[in-house]
Design an enzyme around this catalytic site. Structure first.
Site, mmCIF file in Angstrom:
data_model
loop_
_atom_site.group_PDB
_atom_site.id
_atom_site.type_symbol
_atom_site.label_atom_id
_atom_site.label_comp_id
_atom_site.label_asym_id
_atom_site.label_seq_id
_atom_site.Cartn_x
_atom_site.Cartn_y
_atom_site.Cartn_z
ATOM 1 N N GLU A 76 55.987 75.821 17.794
ATOM 2 C CA GLU A 76 56.805 74.687 17.330
ATOM 3 C C GLU A 76 57.501 74.144 18.570
ATOM 4 O OE1 GLU A 76 56.725 73.471 14.444
ATOM 5 O OE2 GLU A 76 56.196 75.059 13.037
ATOM 6 N N VAL A 132 56.822 75.617 28.092
ATOM 7 C CA VAL A 132 56.792 77.076 27.875
ATOM 8 C C VAL A 132 55.771 77.407 26.776
ATOM 9 C CG1 VAL A 132 58.130 79.116 27.229
ATOM 10 C CG2 VAL A 132 59.167 77.388 28.686
ATOM 11 N N GLU A 173 61.161 63.749 25.919
ATOM 12 C CA GLU A 173 62.162 64.390 25.063
ATOM 13 C C GLU A 173 63.414 64.643 25.904
ATOM 14 O OE1 GLU A 173 61.734 68.539 23.815
ATOM 15 O OE2 GLU A 173 62.314 67.885 21.811
ATOM 16 N N GLY A 188 60.203 76.273 20.984
ATOM 17 C CA GLY A 188 60.863 75.943 22.241
ATOM 18 C C GLY A 188 60.205 74.735 22.869
ATOM 19 N N SER A 189 60.300 74.652 24.177
ATOM 20 C CA SER A 189 59.814 73.455 24.866
ATOM 21 C C SER A 189 58.286 73.476 24.994
ATOM 22 C CB SER A 189 60.450 73.399 26.255
ATOM 23 O OG SER A 189 60.093 74.556 26.969
ATOM 24 N N LYS A 197 63.270 87.619 19.769
ATOM 25 C CA LYS A 197 64.098 87.334 20.946
ATOM 26 C C LYS A 197 64.858 86.025 20.744
ATOM 27 C CE LYS A 197 63.434 85.200 24.899
ATOM 28 N NZ LYS A 197 64.814 84.723 25.109
ATOM 29 N N CYS A 240 64.781 69.173 17.604
ATOM 30 C CA CYS A 240 63.380 68.811 17.866
ATOM 31 C C CYS A 240 62.945 67.646 16.993
ATOM 32 C CB CYS A 240 62.487 70.014 17.648
ATOM 33 S SG CYS A 240 62.754 70.780 16.051
HETATM 34 P P1 NAD Z 1 62.655 76.927 26.080
HETATM 35 O O1 NAD Z 1 61.195 76.698 25.964
HETATM 36 O O2 NAD Z 1 63.269 76.864 27.412
HETATM 37 O O3 NAD Z 1 63.042 78.365 25.495
HETATM 38 C C1 NAD Z 1 62.707 78.760 24.176
HETATM 39 C C2 NAD Z 1 62.670 80.279 24.108
HETATM 40 O O4 NAD Z 1 61.592 80.737 24.922
HETATM 41 C C3 NAD Z 1 63.932 80.960 24.644
HETATM 42 O O5 NAD Z 1 64.187 82.106 23.855
HETATM 43 C C4 NAD Z 1 63.507 81.347 26.047
HETATM 44 O O6 NAD Z 1 64.237 82.445 26.551
HETATM 45 C C5 NAD Z 1 62.052 81.698 25.848
HETATM 46 N N1 NAD Z 1 61.219 81.627 27.045
HETATM 47 C C6 NAD Z 1 61.438 80.895 28.176
HETATM 48 N N2 NAD Z 1 60.447 81.106 29.070
HETATM 49 C C7 NAD Z 1 59.572 81.973 28.488
HETATM 50 C C8 NAD Z 1 58.347 82.571 28.901
HETATM 51 N N3 NAD Z 1 57.801 82.306 30.086
HETATM 52 N N4 NAD Z 1 57.710 83.396 28.059
HETATM 53 C C9 NAD Z 1 58.228 83.654 26.823
HETATM 54 N N5 NAD Z 1 59.396 83.147 26.387
HETATM 55 C C10 NAD Z 1 60.056 82.297 27.208
HETATM 56 O O7 NAD Z 1 63.318 75.915 25.051
HETATM 57 P P2 NAD Z 1 64.871 75.682 24.796
HETATM 58 O O8 NAD Z 1 65.380 74.876 25.917
HETATM 59 O O9 NAD Z 1 65.552 76.963 24.425
HETATM 60 O O10 NAD Z 1 64.806 74.817 23.450
HETATM 61 C C11 NAD Z 1 64.629 73.466 23.450
HETATM 62 C C12 NAD Z 1 63.207 73.086 23.122
HETATM 63 O O11 NAD Z 1 62.813 73.656 21.871
HETATM 64 C C13 NAD Z 1 63.013 71.606 22.932
HETATM 65 O O12 NAD Z 1 61.866 71.173 23.615
HETATM 66 C C14 NAD Z 1 62.843 71.441 21.445
HETATM 67 O O13 NAD Z 1 62.153 70.303 21.047
HETATM 68 C C15 NAD Z 1 62.148 72.683 21.077
HETATM 69 N N6 NAD Z 1 62.316 72.963 19.651
HETATM 70 C C16 NAD Z 1 61.260 72.791 18.808
HETATM 71 C C17 NAD Z 1 61.424 73.006 17.447
HETATM 72 C C18 NAD Z 1 60.278 72.838 16.485
HETATM 73 O O14 NAD Z 1 60.356 73.391 15.418
HETATM 74 N N7 NAD Z 1 59.236 72.131 16.835
HETATM 75 C C19 NAD Z 1 62.650 73.420 16.960
HETATM 76 C C20 NAD Z 1 63.691 73.570 17.839
HETATM 77 C C21 NAD Z 1 63.512 73.352 19.201
#
Ligand code: NAD
Length: 452
Positions: free
Chosen positions: A229, A211, A354, A207-208, A154, A263
């Site tokens: 991650e 989540v 962050e 992601g964050s 996704k 990130c």
């Molecule tokens: P996010 O957590 O809002 O979303 C990430 C993904 O999760 C999206 O595809 C989103 O649609 C999905 N998602 C949202 N709610 C969900 C749920 N309840 N269940 C399952 N999936 C869900 O993050 P974002 O705003 O898209 O990305 C930014 C964040 O990602 C930042 O915190 C950043 O640090 C982190 N990030 C981490 C790395 C790493 O490798 N550590 C790399 C890139 C980004």
């Protein structure tokens, strides 16, 4: 199915309207991935490698198309986007060699022979954020497919286009239908269904942190495997004995690359007292020289933020902080923001949370112990840099900083051949590197008695 208008963040125009999956249609995709799983795991290791190499070649033939799509969809500079598409190719090449090297052990034991096997998990779900849509997708699907799993992926709502194209290119390469399927949709629908559907055996989430915690809690219900991650707030530690010119020239790119939506962004800059003023002078010149402009230009070093909402969030941190200086940004349409440098005593929200935008906070330290204390005073631990000419100090500090991917006299965090992932609330598990397939396999032990 509902639809979603994908916007170009550099000019706010609609790039394309896409259809989003709902829970019923994502279940059908997962069923299909489950059905074809047996046939995929029986593909011989050499043939699986051959298919991944062909996939890499086809990605290579489409680098420019993928890069242009990412510029339009995510506002990445064309230079970065070409690197990102090339990274997908390289990751596929690297893991194409892995199926034939996914080697178990023969362990000496009494009364027989003991063997270990790496078995695929089954259906693996990959959830990708919007900040690096291509590389993060590839770090998941490359090793997951190499290990014999089928994959459902996704992309983030805002940035689905390159992942969708990669799904088509996989089919062109001969990866059988159903083995790798891209499923655009919302987090609460598609993403959450990946967690609750019992046929999905692992969720690989980037992601964050909030989540990520929700996903970990949901996965516990079925003891589903997870790689997480998550966020970061990495430190760029500059000692007085560093090559100050190099440290200051590199510091803007270490935090403002991808408009700070990284990130690994070194958004906490720690500078030793005795060189603070000299560093700030050089850093200011470097920030003011950054080319924040139309990302389609090969000269562009920083594009816009991903959305109006993201820009508002980032601005709210700046409003309550002490701004030292700013770079420039275009005016008019698009989610532009100038790179902004703030000073801090280490206690404010901007220094601790962050932000995920083009803002950095600078703080002073007096000695090595204080630098390590400040660097570790964070719930995150993803990346970071240490600038010093003293190799003993470099190693001491590298061992003391609680973070997963550190660089000395460099700001680069990611290479496909080396492990990547976070300490503390920056995540669980590692991606990339020589051992990535382990995270997509179960280790099975078989004892064969030789007794008469
Ligand atoms: P996010 O957590 O809002 O979303 C990430 C993904 O999760 C999206 O595809 C989103 O649609 C999905 N998602 C949202 N709610 C969900 C749920 N309840 N269940 C399952 N999936 C869900 O993050 P974002 O705003 O898209 O990305 C930014 C964040 O990602 C930042 O915190 C950043 O640090 C982190 N990030 C981490 C790395 C790493 O490798 N550590 C790399 C890139 C980004």
């Amino acid at each position: 199915m509902s639809t979603y208008e994908v916007l170009n963040p550099a000019n706010e125009t609609v790039v394309r309207t896409i259809e989003l999956h709902d829970v019923a249609s994502v279940d059908r995709v997962i069923d299909r991935a489950h059905e074809v799983g047996d046939a995929w795991r029986r593909v011989t290791p050499a043939d699986r490698g051959r298919l991944l190499r062909r996939f890499a070649t086809i990605v290579d033939e489409h680098i420019e198309e993928l890069a242009q799509l990412e510029v339009a969809n995510a506002g990445h500079t064309i230079g970065n986007a070409r690197w990102e598409a090339g990274n997908v190719r390289d990751v596929l090449h690297y893991y194409a060699a892995a199926p034939e090297r996914h080697i178990g052990k023969q362990i000496p034991v009494a009364g027989g022979i003991d063997l270990t096997f790496y078995e695929p998990l089954g259906v693996v779900a990959i959830i990708v954020p919007w900040n690096f849509p291509m590389p993060i997708a590839g770090w998941g699907f490359g090793p997951a497919l190499a290990a014999g799993n089928t994959v459902v992926l996704k992309p983030a709502m805002q940035t689905p286009l390159t992942a969708m194209r990669l799904g088509e290119l996989a089919l062109e390469a001969g990866i059988p239908e159903g083995v790798f399927t891209v499923v655009p949709g919302g987090g609460a629908t598609v993403g959450n269904r990946f967690v609750t559907n019992e046929k999905v055996r692992k969720v690989c989430f980037t992601g964050s942190s909030p989540v990520g915690k929700q996903i970990m809690a949901g996965a516990a219900e079925q003891m589903k495997r997870v790689t997480l991650e998550l966020g970061g707030k990495s430190a760029n530690i500059i000692f007085a004995d560093a090559d100050l010119e190099k440290a200051a020239a590199g510091a803007p790119y270490a935090v403002f690359d991808n408009a700070g939506q990284d990130c690994c962004a070194r958004s906490r800059i720690l500078v030793q007292d005795s060189v603070y003023d000299r560093f700030m002078e050089r850093f200011e010149a470097a920030v003011k020289n950054m080319k924040v402009m139309d990302p389609t230009s090969t000269e562009s070093e920083m594009g816009p933020l991903i959305s109006a909402g993201q820009r508002e969030t980032v601005r709210s941190y700046v409003d309550e902080s002490l701004v030292a200086f700013r770079g420039s940004a275009p005016e008019g349409a698009g989610y532009w923001m100038a790179p902004t440098v703030m000073t801090s005593d280490g206690s404010d929200r901007a220094f601790r949370e962050e932000i995920f935008g083009p803002v950095a906070s600078v703080v002073r330290f007096s000695d090595e112990a204080e630098a390590v204390r400040i660097a570790n005073d964070s719930p995150f631990g993803l990346s970071g840099s240490i600038w010093t000419r003293d190799s003993g100090r470099a190693l001491r500090v590298a061992r003391a900083v609680e973070t997963g991917a550190l660089s000395v006299n460099s700001n680069s965090s990611v290479r496909y051949a080396t492990p990547f992932g976070g300490f503390k609330q920056s995540g669980i598990g590692r991606e990339l590197g020589p051992d990535a397939l382990r995270a997509f396999s179960e280790e099975k032990n078989v004892f064969i008695s030789t007794e008469e």
